[in-house]
Enzyme design. Structure first.
Site, mmCIF file in Angstrom:
data_model
loop_
_atom_site.group_PDB
_atom_site.id
_atom_site.type_symbol
_atom_site.label_atom_id
_atom_site.label_comp_id
_atom_site.label_asym_id
_atom_site.label_seq_id
_atom_site.Cartn_x
_atom_site.Cartn_y
_atom_site.Cartn_z
ATOM 1 N N ASN A 39 0.846 -1.192 0.000
ATOM 2 C CA ASN A 39 0.000 0.000 0.000
ATOM 3 C C ASN A 39 0.880 1.240 0.000
ATOM 4 O O ASN A 39 2.015 1.198 0.466
ATOM 5 C CB ASN A 39 -0.882 -0.004 1.265
ATOM 6 C CG ASN A 39 -1.795 1.204 1.349
ATOM 7 O OD1 ASN A 39 -2.459 1.560 0.368
ATOM 8 N ND2 ASN A 39 -1.830 1.850 2.499
ATOM 9 N N HIS A 60 0.792 5.156 1.465
ATOM 10 C CA HIS A 60 0.081 5.996 2.439
ATOM 11 C C HIS A 60 0.723 7.380 2.442
ATOM 12 O O HIS A 60 1.950 7.489 2.471
ATOM 13 C CB HIS A 60 0.154 5.351 3.826
ATOM 14 C CG HIS A 60 -0.603 6.124 4.853
ATOM 15 N ND1 HIS A 60 -1.969 6.051 4.975
ATOM 16 C CD2 HIS A 60 -0.193 7.025 5.783
ATOM 17 C CE1 HIS A 60 -2.372 6.856 5.942
ATOM 18 N NE2 HIS A 60 -1.301 7.454 6.452
HETATM 19 C C1 GAR Z 1 -2.843 8.855 -2.579
HETATM 20 O O1 GAR Z 1 -2.376 10.073 -2.057
HETATM 21 C C2 GAR Z 1 -2.581 7.729 -1.606
HETATM 22 O O2 GAR Z 1 -1.396 7.884 -0.895
HETATM 23 C C3 GAR Z 1 -3.784 7.845 -0.703
HETATM 24 O O3 GAR Z 1 -4.845 8.128 -1.561
HETATM 25 C C4 GAR Z 1 -4.367 8.852 -2.685
HETATM 26 C C5 GAR Z 1 -4.838 8.153 -3.944
HETATM 27 O O4 GAR Z 1 -4.569 8.939 -5.071
HETATM 28 N N1 GAR Z 1 -3.994 6.638 0.015
HETATM 29 C C6 GAR Z 1 -4.456 6.591 1.269
HETATM 30 O O5 GAR Z 1 -4.789 7.575 1.882
HETATM 31 C C7 GAR Z 1 -4.572 5.205 1.857
HETATM 32 N N2 GAR Z 1 -4.897 5.272 3.230
HETATM 33 P P1 GAR Z 1 -4.610 8.307 -6.520
HETATM 34 O O6 GAR Z 1 -5.966 7.585 -6.640
HETATM 35 O O7 GAR Z 1 -4.557 9.493 -7.434
HETATM 36 O O8 GAR Z 1 -3.451 7.379 -6.642
#
Ligand code: GAR
Length: 196
Positions: free
Chosen positions: A113, A115
């Site tokens: 994952n 984060h």
């Molecule tokens: C990203 O910033 C990722 O790190 C975060 O969601 C966003 C997805 O962006 N993930 C979390 O917060 C997981 N807990 P994306 O769909 O444009 O890749």
């Protein structure tokens, strides 16, 4: 990632925008990439990332979690769908669902994952706002193995960004996301080369 054949095969799970997914797909298309993307799966039918994956010629699937009676049933269907691709590695890229222990254990060591914080700092949601409120001078993103405890599995790689005096949540989010797009492909390459 011991014992796999190169290239490492990857399935990406998304829930929304899919910008990390796009950067991984682009990296996997490079001639020297030690991994390939078999497919992209979303738990939300409207996820914008699905269109980006299709444009890139990647197979897509939707498994709408609202159609399942329980988390366990959804996770069982999710694993079954993933197994159609039989990937070496399952990559969560903005997949905004908590996975049951059964699912996590099934993919132990093969489930990662990204984060948007320097874990263990700021587990959970609203990481950029909370980083600003805490007054930290450094923030970033973490790629980690997924374990039963949310946002707490072993760290694979981190990217650091500075936090400036006059930062806003949006500015900070953009600065971190830019680094995520570099970090996630790098982490997958590390795993493909069994460097971790
Ligand atoms: C990203 O910033 C990722 O790190 C975060 O969601 C966003 C997805 O962006 N993930 C979390 O917060 C997981 N807990 P994306 O769909 O444009 O890749």
């Amino acid at each position: 990632m011991m014992g796999h054949q190169l290239p490492l095969s990857v399935v990406i799970l998304i829930s929304g925008r899919g910008s990390n997914m796009v950067s991984i797909i682009a990296d996997a298309e490079k001639a020297d990439a030690p991994y390939k993307v078999l497919g992209v799966l979303s738990n939300r039918p409207q996820a914008a990332g699905l269109q980006h994956a299709k444009v890139a010629g990647i197979a897509t699937a939707v498994l709408d979690h609202t159609q399942y009676a329980s988390r366990a049933e959804f996770d069982e269907a999710l694993a079954e769908r993933i197994e159609c691709w039989n990937p070496d590695l399952v990559v969560l890229a903005g997949f905004m669902r908590i996975l049951s222990p059964g699912f996590v254990n099934r993919y132990a060591g093969r489930l990662i994952n990204i984060h948007p914080s320097l874990l263990p700092a700021f587990q959970g949601l609203d990481t950029h706002r909370r980083a600003l409120e805490a007054g930290v001078t450094e923030h970033g993103a973490t790629v980690h193995f997924v374990t039963e405890e949310l946002d707490a599995g072993p760290v694979i790689l981190q990217a650091h960004v500075p936090v400036y005096q006059n930062d806003t949540e949006q500015l900070l989010a953009t600065r971190v996301l830019e680094q995520e797009h570099v970090l996630y492909p790098r982490a997958i390459r590390h795993l493909a080369a069994s460097k971790v």
